[in-house]
Design a protein around this motif. Structure first.
Motif, PDB file in Angstrom:
ATOM      1  N   GLU A 113       0.840  -1.211   0.000  1.00 30.14           N
ATOM      2  CA  GLU A 113       0.000   0.000   0.000  1.00 30.14           C
ATOM      3  C   GLU A 113       0.869   1.252   0.000  1.00 30.14           C
ATOM      4  OE1 GLU A 113      -3.000   0.397   3.097  1.00 30.14           O
ATOM      5  OE2 GLU A 113      -3.344  -1.767   3.027  1.00 30.14           O
ATOM      6  N   PHE A 114       1.839   1.231   0.880  1.00 30.24           N
ATOM      7  CA  PHE A 114       2.681   2.419   1.020  1.00 30.24           C
ATOM      8  C   PHE A 114       3.439   2.720  -0.264  1.00 30.24           C
ATOM      9  CE2 PHE A 114       3.287   2.605   5.929  1.00 30.24           C
ATOM     10  CZ  PHE A 114       1.985   3.044   6.044  1.00 30.24           C
ATOM     11  N   LEU A 115       3.965   1.694  -0.897  1.00 26.16           N
ATOM     12  CA  LEU A 115       4.764   1.933  -2.110  1.00 26.16           C
ATOM     13  C   LEU A 115       3.932   2.573  -3.210  1.00 26.16           C
ATOM     14  CD1 LEU A 115       7.113  -1.168  -2.352  1.00 26.16           C
ATOM     15  CD2 LEU A 115       7.671   1.161  -1.643  1.00 26.16           C
ATOM     16  N   SER A 116       2.645   2.288  -3.203  1.00 29.89           N
ATOM     17  CA  SER A 116       1.808   2.901  -4.247  1.00 29.89           C
ATOM     18  C   SER A 116       1.654   4.404  -4.007  1.00 29.89           C
ATOM     19  CB  SER A 116       0.455   2.212  -4.324  1.00 29.89           C
ATOM     20  OG  SER A 116      -0.419   2.729  -3.358  1.00 29.89           O
ATOM     21  N   ARG A 117       2.004   4.850  -2.820  1.00 30.38           N
ATOM     22  CA  ARG A 117       1.988   6.299  -2.550  1.00 30.38           C
ATOM     23  C   ARG A 117       3.329   6.928  -2.929  1.00 30.38           C
ATOM     24  NH1 ARG A 117      -3.351   7.876  -1.173  1.00 30.38           N
ATOM     25  NH2 ARG A 117      -4.271   6.239   0.090  1.00 30.38           N
ATOM     26  N   ARG A 118       4.217   6.155  -3.439  1.00 29.40           N
ATOM     27  CA  ARG A 118       5.511   6.617  -3.921  1.00 29.40           C
ATOM     28  C   ARG A 118       6.324   7.364  -2.865  1.00 29.40           C
ATOM     29  NH1 ARG A 118       4.463   3.395  -7.276  1.00 29.40           N
ATOM     30  NH2 ARG A 118       4.442   3.645  -9.541  1.00 29.40           N
ATOM     31  N   PRO A 119       6.575   6.703  -1.726  1.00 31.26           N
ATOM     32  CA  PRO A 119       7.407   7.353  -0.701  1.00 31.26           C
ATOM     33  C   PRO A 119       8.827   7.519  -1.224  1.00 31.26           C
ATOM     34  CG  PRO A 119       7.141   5.036  -0.191  1.00 31.26           C
ATOM     35  CD  PRO A 119       6.244   5.322  -1.377  1.00 31.26           C
ATOM     36  N   GLU A 120       9.541   8.464  -0.637  1.00 32.59           N
ATOM     37  CA  GLU A 120      10.916   8.705  -1.093  1.00 32.59           C
ATOM     38  C   GLU A 120      11.912   7.865  -0.319  1.00 32.59           C
ATOM     39  OE1 GLU A 120      11.919  12.706  -2.103  1.00 32.59           O
ATOM     40  OE2 GLU A 120       9.816  13.317  -2.048  1.00 32.59           O
ATOM     41  N   ALA A 121      11.429   7.193   0.723  1.00 29.83           N
ATOM     42  CA  ALA A 121      12.245   6.250   1.471  1.00 29.83           C
ATOM     43  C   ALA A 121      11.310   5.389   2.302  1.00 29.83           C
ATOM     44  CB  ALA A 121      13.241   6.965   2.376  1.00 29.83           C
ATOM     45  N   VAL A 122      11.795   4.230   2.698  1.00 29.36           N
ATOM     46  CA  VAL A 122      10.996   3.341   3.542  1.00 29.36           C
ATOM     47  C   VAL A 122      11.837   2.918   4.731  1.00 29.36           C
ATOM     48  CG1 VAL A 122       9.667   1.200   3.667  1.00 29.36           C
ATOM     49  CG2 VAL A 122       9.790   2.454   1.504  1.00 29.36           C
ATOM     50  N   ILE A 123      11.260   3.041   5.911  1.00 34.60           N
ATOM     51  CA  ILE A 123      11.939   2.604   7.130  1.00 34.60           C
ATOM     52  C   ILE A 123      11.076   1.525   7.772  1.00 34.60           C
ATOM     53  CG2 ILE A 123      12.835   3.299   9.380  1.00 34.60           C
ATOM     54  CD1 ILE A 123      13.050   6.165   8.320  1.00 34.60           C
ATOM     55  N   VAL A 124      11.630   0.360   7.937  1.00 34.64           N
ATOM     56  CA  VAL A 124      10.866  -0.727   8.551  1.00 34.64           C
ATOM     57  C   VAL A 124      11.518  -1.141   9.861  1.00 34.64           C
ATOM     58  CG1 VAL A 124      10.020  -1.582   6.329  1.00 34.64           C
ATOM     59  CG2 VAL A 124      12.129  -2.529   7.305  1.00 34.64           C
ATOM     60  N   THR A 125      10.742  -1.830  10.685  1.00 35.51           N
ATOM     61  CA  THR A 125      11.276  -2.325  11.943  1.00 35.51           C
ATOM     62  C   THR A 125      11.636  -3.789  11.779  1.00 35.51           C
ATOM     63  OG1 THR A 125       9.810  -0.821  13.113  1.00 35.51           O
ATOM     64  CG2 THR A 125      10.828  -2.567  14.405  1.00 35.51           C
ATOM     65  N   GLY A 126      12.836  -4.127  12.170  1.00 34.69           N
ATOM     66  CA  GLY A 126      13.231  -5.523  12.162  1.00 34.69           C
ATOM     67  C   GLY A 126      13.787  -5.975  10.831  1.00 34.69           C
ATOM     68  N   GLY A 127      14.302  -7.192  10.837  1.00 34.88           N
ATOM     69  CA  GLY A 127      14.995  -7.693   9.664  1.00 34.88           C
ATOM     70  C   GLY A 127      14.329  -8.895   9.048  1.00 34.88           C
TER      71      GLY A 127
END
Lengths: 337, 337
Positions: A113-127
């Motif tokens: 969902e988020f990628l379809s909003r075209r963010p300029e970076a993505v920060i996720v928790t955990g690996g």
DNA sequence: GCCTGTAATGTTATCGTTATCAGCCAAGGC
DNA sequence: GCCTTGGCTGATAACGATAACATTACAGGC
């Protein structure tokens, strides 16, 4: 029904072209002082509200940074996000925040969902992520930062620490105080991979010192609550009353365990020592105060935000920023001399 | 540098027009089964990711709902937001979450930023806003819901409860137990308007029963922490040792106050009774458990989300949904018979 | 007077999708 | 045979902003 006004309406009202209106709404663009004032007056007058959606499409810059955390209801993740929001906000970015409920399938959906909003970076928790989530992130063409962990095989950048190593800090401290029969209270194997890492870290730290690492209490679906911590402590006191110390997967469960001792008249730390993880407020004020490890959540947020801001300007190869958690010794593990 | 693929690329690869690709990505649109499969295969193949920004611009629907809360680091607001996110997410909306730091100026900025993203509804916490924020929201042309409060002069819709009335529940309970000299611990007048309402509610409830309402401790900038609750309790025990009961503005400060009593060997509830607000986890597990009021945060989230979903479909006049907070009696105010 | 530079403004063509309308084709009714 | 109906697909023109380039006006140097 009155249509919401656009730049065109403002331009007409101010007697200029839309381009000039567009420029008047930006900094560092050359527009006459007079004109700029006139345009803003017209805009206020019409109740014009800038439309980022259109601007984003044309300029191909969303000014979004997508951030996912396992849960909103967690003071440490909240601290990380607040720190990020402050830095990113100051630089003109809007945080798009989502929570996964400690579920990597839900995380995958959220990332899509988020990628379809075209963010300029993505920060996720955990690996740990689903294969599709990894692939989506790798191909997104924007910086990706994993936090709160040190993944073996990072997707992009990392700002985190070793959850296992934190347990070594605690075991080291307890062993140094002469405790030998040490138990661990945590959740069942499940979505909370950082909790699972801490369990593994506990086992490794105990074994490294030749200590028995079999007192492992599984207290329910992670993340475990204060109540589950209390129930686990009740179980431990019943089944293994000779236990001298217990490390809990978080301060919240540690506090629950402490209350169970209080209800039973078991003295902490004289009868049993308790340590937690996370340096939550409660650890510093309950009686006795809890020994814990501070993962410096705000620092994680700051570093991740700085990294993202740098990378948006000038993309760079993967990097790992290591955070050093800090042991905070409380009264709950301090043996009388 | 490979450009990220668009529908045009997918259309070419699948041998159809972009319009057909667009339709293939929606539900309930007529596209041949064969064609749909072919298009999705081509999309996966190219690593195509749908661009909501463009879709939103054209369709004039952002599928965003903007939500502001005072702080992320608060279990109750988190519960409200999690409930909202679940309902809104299921209906295809994305929550755009921001926190104001209990500052209505910051709230105003945030609302302005959010409105430029063209949300389809706005949900804010509390009923106090800057004039400009009120005006922005009124003119936004989308449903506005205020929560966690019952404002005198609502902007649009309301899902909340009376913070003052909650104090009446507590005072009623304490007075019923025979307590007379009752104090209140809260923050200084400041950004936390709901805390200030509870203070006012306390004074009103005391006066209504002919009780002295002058034992008001100001414990610092709201929202006050566990530590500040403890410091306030220390002050109270020193300055007004004949106090029989104390109501704290939140469970967190109430727990801090409780720990101060524990440190001093003051028995709760035998020497002094303590009550809080919020029904946080800690209130139900600490020793003794705390009497508190449950504002039903998840219910607020559910109701607000349902309201918003209804209003997006069919706009309607202002409405007030009243939540009924629940008194939860703990051990901390139970007098021995 | 001519050239050059710079600040302020305008013109045009998009960004990637969807609304809208039009077209095609097969099936079915008369 | 002709018309209608419904299912599927395509062509075109937006949505509201900005990038890129063009234009104008005026100042200053020679």
């Amino acid at each position: 029904m009155r249509r919401t006004p656009t730049m065109k309406d403002v331009a007409r009202a101010a007697g200029v072209s839309v381009m000039t209106v567009s420029r008047a709404f930006k900094r560092d663009t050359s527009v006459g002082e007079e004109t700029r004032k006139r345009i803003h007056a017209a805009a206020d007058d019409l109740g014009y509200v800038f439309d980022s959606m259109a601007a984003n499409l044309r300029s191909q810059r969303s000014h979004f940074v997508a951030v996912t955390i396992p849960s909103l209801n967690n003071a440490n993740f909240a601290a990380t996000v607040e720190a990020m929001t402050a830095r990113l906000g100051a630089a003109g970015y809007q945080v798009l925040l989502g929570h996964t409920g400690y579920d990597i399938l839900r995380e995958e959906e959220l990332i899509a969902e988020f990628l379809s909003r075209r963010p300029e970076a993505v920060i996720v928790t955990g690996g740990r992520h689903t294969p599709r989530a990894r692939s989506l992130l790798s191909n997104a063409g924007v910086p990706v930062v994993e936090t709160w962990d040190l993944p073996d095989d990072p997707i992009g950048h990392v700002v985190g620490f070793s959850n296992a190593a934190c347990m070594d800090l605690l075991v080291d401290h307890l062993a140094g105080q002469g405790y030998v029969r040490i138990a661990f209270i945590g959740g069942d194997a499940g979505g909370d991979t950082r909790g699972a890492d801490r369990r593994r870290g506990f086992v490794a730290a105990m074994q490294a010192r030749g200590l028995d690492a079999t007192r492992l209490i599984r207290a329910g679906q992670p993340p475990i609550s204060m109540h589950e911590g209390a129930a686990a402590m009740a179980y431990l006191l019943d089944k293994a009353p000779d236990t001298e110390a217990v490390i809990c997967v978080s301060d919240l469960s540690a506090f629950g365990a402490l209350t169970e001792c209080q209800r039973r008249g078991v003295s902490v730390p004289d009868d049993i020592a308790i340590a937690g993880f996370g340096a939550y407020d409660i650890a510093g004020i309950c009686v006795p105060t809890l020994t814990t490890v501070d993962p410096c959540p705000a620092q994680i947020g700051d570093r991740a935000a700085d990294l993202v801001l740098t990378l948006i300007e000038t993309p760079g190869g993967p990097a790992v920023a290591r955070i050093e958690p800090v042991l905070k010794i409380g009264q709950s593990t301090t043996r009388d001399p």
